[in-house]
Scaffold this motif. Sequence first.
Motif, PDB file in Angstrom:
ATOM      1  N   TYR A  19       7.833  54.878  -5.413  1.00  0.00           N
ATOM      2  CA  TYR A  19       6.676  55.111  -4.548  1.00  0.00           C
ATOM      3  C   TYR A  19       6.504  53.942  -3.576  1.00  0.00           C
ATOM      4  CZ  TYR A  19       5.341  58.871  -7.707  1.00  0.00           C
ATOM      5  OH  TYR A  19       5.335  60.024  -8.451  1.00  0.00           O
ATOM      6  N   VAL A  20       5.878  54.266  -2.436  1.00  0.00           N
ATOM      7  CA  VAL A  20       5.573  53.255  -1.423  1.00  0.00           C
ATOM      8  C   VAL A  20       4.096  53.365  -1.060  1.00  0.00           C
ATOM      9  CG1 VAL A  20       6.113  52.330   0.856  1.00  0.00           C
ATOM     10  CG2 VAL A  20       7.911  53.444  -0.489  1.00  0.00           C
ATOM     11  N   VAL A  21       3.412  52.241  -1.047  1.00  0.00           N
ATOM     12  CA  VAL A  21       2.017  52.184  -0.607  1.00  0.00           C
ATOM     13  C   VAL A  21       1.998  51.679   0.830  1.00  0.00           C
ATOM     14  CG1 VAL A  21      -0.278  51.234  -1.018  1.00  0.00           C
ATOM     15  CG2 VAL A  21       1.269  51.647  -2.951  1.00  0.00           C
ATOM     16  N   LEU A  22       1.362  52.420   1.730  1.00  0.00           N
ATOM     17  CA  LEU A  22       1.215  52.012   3.121  1.00  0.00           C
ATOM     18  C   LEU A  22      -0.256  51.688   3.352  1.00  0.00           C
ATOM     19  CD1 LEU A  22       3.436  54.471   2.926  1.00  0.00           C
ATOM     20  CD2 LEU A  22       3.451  54.254   5.400  1.00  0.00           C
ATOM     21  N   CYS A  23      -0.530  50.489   3.824  1.00  0.00           N
ATOM     22  CA  CYS A  23      -1.916  50.107   4.090  1.00  0.00           C
ATOM     23  C   CYS A  23      -1.948  49.032   5.161  1.00  0.00           C
ATOM     24  CB  CYS A  23      -2.604  49.611   2.812  1.00  0.00           C
ATOM     25  SG  CYS A  23      -1.793  48.197   2.021  1.00  0.00           S
ATOM     26  N   ASP A  24      -3.108  48.852   5.765  1.00  0.00           N
ATOM     27  CA  ASP A  24      -3.245  47.763   6.720  1.00  0.00           C
ATOM     28  C   ASP A  24      -4.621  47.126   6.595  1.00  0.00           C
ATOM     29  OD1 ASP A  24      -5.043  49.342   8.137  1.00  0.00           O
ATOM     30  OD2 ASP A  24      -3.623  49.888   9.689  1.00  0.00           O
ATOM     31  N   ILE A  25      -4.741  45.942   7.172  1.00  0.00           N
ATOM     32  CA  ILE A  25      -5.978  45.168   7.091  1.00  0.00           C
ATOM     33  C   ILE A  25      -6.940  45.658   8.165  1.00  0.00           C
ATOM     34  CG2 ILE A  25      -6.979  42.864   7.267  1.00  0.00           C
ATOM     35  CD1 ILE A  25      -4.248  41.764   6.393  1.00  0.00           C
ATOM     36  N   SER A  26      -8.154  45.883   7.782  1.00  0.00           N
ATOM     37  CA  SER A  26      -9.165  46.397   8.712  1.00  0.00           C
ATOM     38  C   SER A  26      -9.603  45.316   9.694  1.00  0.00           C
ATOM     39  CB  SER A  26     -10.370  46.906   7.909  1.00  0.00           C
ATOM     40  OG  SER A  26     -11.383  47.381   8.770  1.00  0.00           O
ATOM     41  N   ASP A  27      -9.451  45.620  10.995  1.00  0.00           N
ATOM     42  CA  ASP A  27      -9.957  44.746  12.056  1.00  0.00           C
ATOM     43  C   ASP A  27      -9.524  43.292  11.845  1.00  0.00           C
ATOM     44  OD1 ASP A  27     -11.269  44.496  14.442  1.00  0.00           O
ATOM     45  OD2 ASP A  27     -13.268  44.320  13.584  1.00  0.00           O
ATOM     46  N   CYS A  28      -8.242  43.109  11.566  1.00  0.00           N
ATOM     47  CA  CYS A  28      -7.725  41.818  11.109  1.00  0.00           C
ATOM     48  C   CYS A  28      -8.041  40.658  12.057  1.00  0.00           C
ATOM     49  CB  CYS A  28      -6.222  41.941  10.890  1.00  0.00           C
ATOM     50  SG  CYS A  28      -5.438  40.428  10.275  1.00  0.00           S
ATOM     51  N   TYR A  29      -7.659  40.780  13.310  1.00  0.00           N
ATOM     52  CA  TYR A  29      -7.807  39.661  14.238  1.00  0.00           C
ATOM     53  C   TYR A  29      -9.267  39.236  14.403  1.00  0.00           C
ATOM     54  CZ  TYR A  29      -2.937  39.560  15.812  1.00  0.00           C
ATOM     55  OH  TYR A  29      -1.572  39.413  15.868  1.00  0.00           O
ATOM     56  N   HIS A  30     -10.155  40.213  14.452  1.00  0.00           N
ATOM     57  CA  HIS A  30     -11.568  39.909  14.678  1.00  0.00           C
ATOM     58  C   HIS A  30     -12.252  39.333  13.445  1.00  0.00           C
ATOM     59  CE1 HIS A  30     -11.214  43.112  17.989  1.00  0.00           C
ATOM     60  NE2 HIS A  30     -11.235  41.927  18.546  1.00  0.00           N
ATOM     61  N   ARG A  31     -11.612  39.443  12.276  1.00  0.00           N
ATOM     62  CA  ARG A  31     -12.246  39.003  11.029  1.00  0.00           C
ATOM     63  C   ARG A  31     -11.580  37.774  10.405  1.00  0.00           C
ATOM     64  NH1 ARG A  31     -15.934  42.676   9.275  1.00  0.00           N
ATOM     65  NH2 ARG A  31     -15.863  44.746  10.209  1.00  0.00           N
ATOM     66  N   ILE A  32     -10.627  37.204  11.086  1.00  0.00           N
ATOM     67  CA  ILE A  32      -9.982  35.996  10.567  1.00  0.00           C
ATOM     68  C   ILE A  32     -11.007  34.864  10.479  1.00  0.00           C
ATOM     69  CG2 ILE A  32      -8.363  34.142  11.147  1.00  0.00           C
ATOM     70  CD1 ILE A  32      -6.949  36.476   9.947  1.00  0.00           C
ATOM     71  N   SER A  33     -11.132  34.273   9.309  1.00  0.00           N
ATOM     72  CA  SER A  33     -12.102  33.203   9.091  1.00  0.00           C
ATOM     73  C   SER A  33     -11.630  31.889   9.713  1.00  0.00           C
ATOM     74  CB  SER A  33     -12.312  33.007   7.583  1.00  0.00           C
ATOM     75  OG  SER A  33     -12.963  31.782   7.312  1.00  0.00           O
ATOM     76  N   HIS A  34     -12.511  31.253  10.498  1.00  0.00           N
ATOM     77  CA  HIS A  34     -12.166  29.967  11.088  1.00  0.00           C
ATOM     78  C   HIS A  34     -12.023  28.894  10.010  1.00  0.00           C
ATOM     79  CE1 HIS A  34     -13.795  31.022  15.376  1.00  0.00           C
ATOM     80  NE2 HIS A  34     -12.796  31.771  14.985  1.00  0.00           N
ATOM     81  N   HIS A  35     -12.844  28.984   8.979  1.00  0.00           N
ATOM     82  CA  HIS A  35     -12.750  28.002   7.901  1.00  0.00           C
ATOM     83  C   HIS A  35     -11.397  28.099   7.210  1.00  0.00           C
ATOM     84  CE1 HIS A  35     -13.857  25.432   4.558  1.00  0.00           C
ATOM     85  NE2 HIS A  35     -13.543  26.397   3.708  1.00  0.00           N
ATOM     86  N   ARG A  36     -10.978  29.327   6.938  1.00  0.00           N
ATOM     87  CA  ARG A  36      -9.669  29.540   6.302  1.00  0.00           C
ATOM     88  C   ARG A  36      -8.539  29.061   7.219  1.00  0.00           C
ATOM     89  NH1 ARG A  36      -5.738  29.488   4.436  1.00  0.00           N
ATOM     90  NH2 ARG A  36      -4.484  30.986   3.295  1.00  0.00           N
ATOM     91  N   LEU A  37      -8.684  29.331   8.520  1.00  0.00           N
ATOM     92  CA  LEU A  37      -7.669  28.921   9.486  1.00  0.00           C
ATOM     93  C   LEU A  37      -7.624  27.402   9.624  1.00  0.00           C
ATOM     94  CD1 LEU A  37      -5.552  29.639  11.552  1.00  0.00           C
ATOM     95  CD2 LEU A  37      -7.365  30.096  13.209  1.00  0.00           C
ATOM     96  N   GLU A  38      -8.781  26.767   9.625  1.00  0.00           N
ATOM     97  CA  GLU A  38      -8.826  25.312   9.711  1.00  0.00           C
ATOM     98  C   GLU A  38      -8.128  24.673   8.516  1.00  0.00           C
ATOM     99  OE1 GLU A  38     -12.944  24.476  10.100  1.00  0.00           O
ATOM    100  OE2 GLU A  38     -13.071  25.222  12.170  1.00  0.00           O
ATOM    101  N   ASN A  39      -8.331  25.258   7.326  1.00  0.00           N
ATOM    102  CA  ASN A  39      -7.645  24.743   6.139  1.00  0.00           C
ATOM    103  C   ASN A  39      -6.130  24.851   6.279  1.00  0.00           C
ATOM    104  OD1 ASN A  39     -10.047  24.124   4.871  1.00  0.00           O
ATOM    105  ND2 ASN A  39     -10.138  26.038   3.705  1.00  0.00           N
ATOM    106  N   ALA A  40      -5.684  25.981   6.851  1.00  0.00           N
ATOM    107  CA  ALA A  40      -4.245  26.178   7.050  1.00  0.00           C
ATOM    108  C   ALA A  40      -3.708  25.182   8.085  1.00  0.00           C
ATOM    109  CB  ALA A  40      -3.968  27.608   7.493  1.00  0.00           C
ATOM    110  N   LEU A  41      -4.468  24.954   9.152  1.00  0.00           N
ATOM    111  CA  LEU A  41      -4.036  24.016  10.189  1.00  0.00           C
ATOM    112  C   LEU A  41      -3.973  22.586   9.664  1.00  0.00           C
ATOM    113  CD1 LEU A  41      -6.068  25.413  13.230  1.00  0.00           C
ATOM    114  CD2 LEU A  41      -3.583  25.404  13.005  1.00  0.00           C
ATOM    115  N   GLU A  42      -4.836  22.272   8.714  1.00  0.00           N
ATOM    116  CA  GLU A  42      -4.845  20.923   8.145  1.00  0.00           C
ATOM    117  C   GLU A  42      -3.566  20.618   7.381  1.00  0.00           C
ATOM    118  OE1 GLU A  42      -6.974  18.414   8.505  1.00  0.00           O
ATOM    119  OE2 GLU A  42      -8.011  19.644   9.980  1.00  0.00           O
ATOM    120  N   GLN A  43      -2.837  21.680   6.998  1.00  0.00           N
ATOM    121  CA  GLN A  43      -1.585  21.489   6.268  1.00  0.00           C
ATOM    122  C   GLN A  43      -0.424  21.171   7.199  1.00  0.00           C
ATOM    123  OE1 GLN A  43      -1.852  21.442   2.925  1.00  0.00           O
ATOM    124  NE2 GLN A  43      -4.029  21.842   3.366  1.00  0.00           N
TER     125      GLN A  43
END
Length: 235
Positions: A19-43
């Motif tokens: 079996y294969v599950v097909l799914c996508d993230i809802s409104d991904c670009y508009h919901r990206i957290s800046h806090h989460r992104l800042e943590n990633a950039l700090e790496q």
Amino acid sequence: MGWRDFISHSIEMAKTAKYVVLCDISDCYHRISHHRLENALEQLPKNTPHSKYIELILKNFSNTNSYGVPVGGPAARLLVELVLSLTDQILKSNGIKFCRYADDYHIFVDSENDAYAKLQFISEKLIKNDGLTIQKSKTRIMSGAEFVTGHTNLVSPDGDGDAEAAKLFSLNLRYDPYSLHADEEYEELRAELDKIDILGLLNRELAKTRVHGALTKKSFQRSAIYRQPSKVTPY
């Protein structure tokens, strides 16, 4: 990995999955957290101030909101990849077989029960780690054989499948509106899209017992380009 590579690799993985599950993230670009992104950039390496510049640009872009990145362009895509990479690593460490392209996931499992379990797992991790949700209306579970049959024509190089679908999927509809040559690139993209009989393609999909979700989505992305003025990128 481009969209065509994503489909080709998914087909190969589906050949050994029940079996294969097909799914996508809802409104991904508009919901990206800046806090989460800042943590990633700090790496990132500390020898350049680029991460701070990116954080400043995002704050100005979002009008003081703590989430959202510009839609379109390779830079925004890289920022999204930075955020989603942690969830990808968690899925891999838990032995989950999957492919991802931008906000689209294909998950490969051995039973329907496993499909629901894996879907629940990825949903929980996306919410916990990134504050993102799976779009329920676009989530599907199909047999591996059905997936292979329904997707092979999208990447068929010999023309046995739907040639219009193959041409549409060969195009990258995410161009950079901030490029120095954005107007020219926009017109070039429209010229390529003019060569595709999108109405005929959609009519053939409507005649099927089950429409191809990814193909329909890509078709509407194509239509959105014609509703937008130059330098505005649809997603």
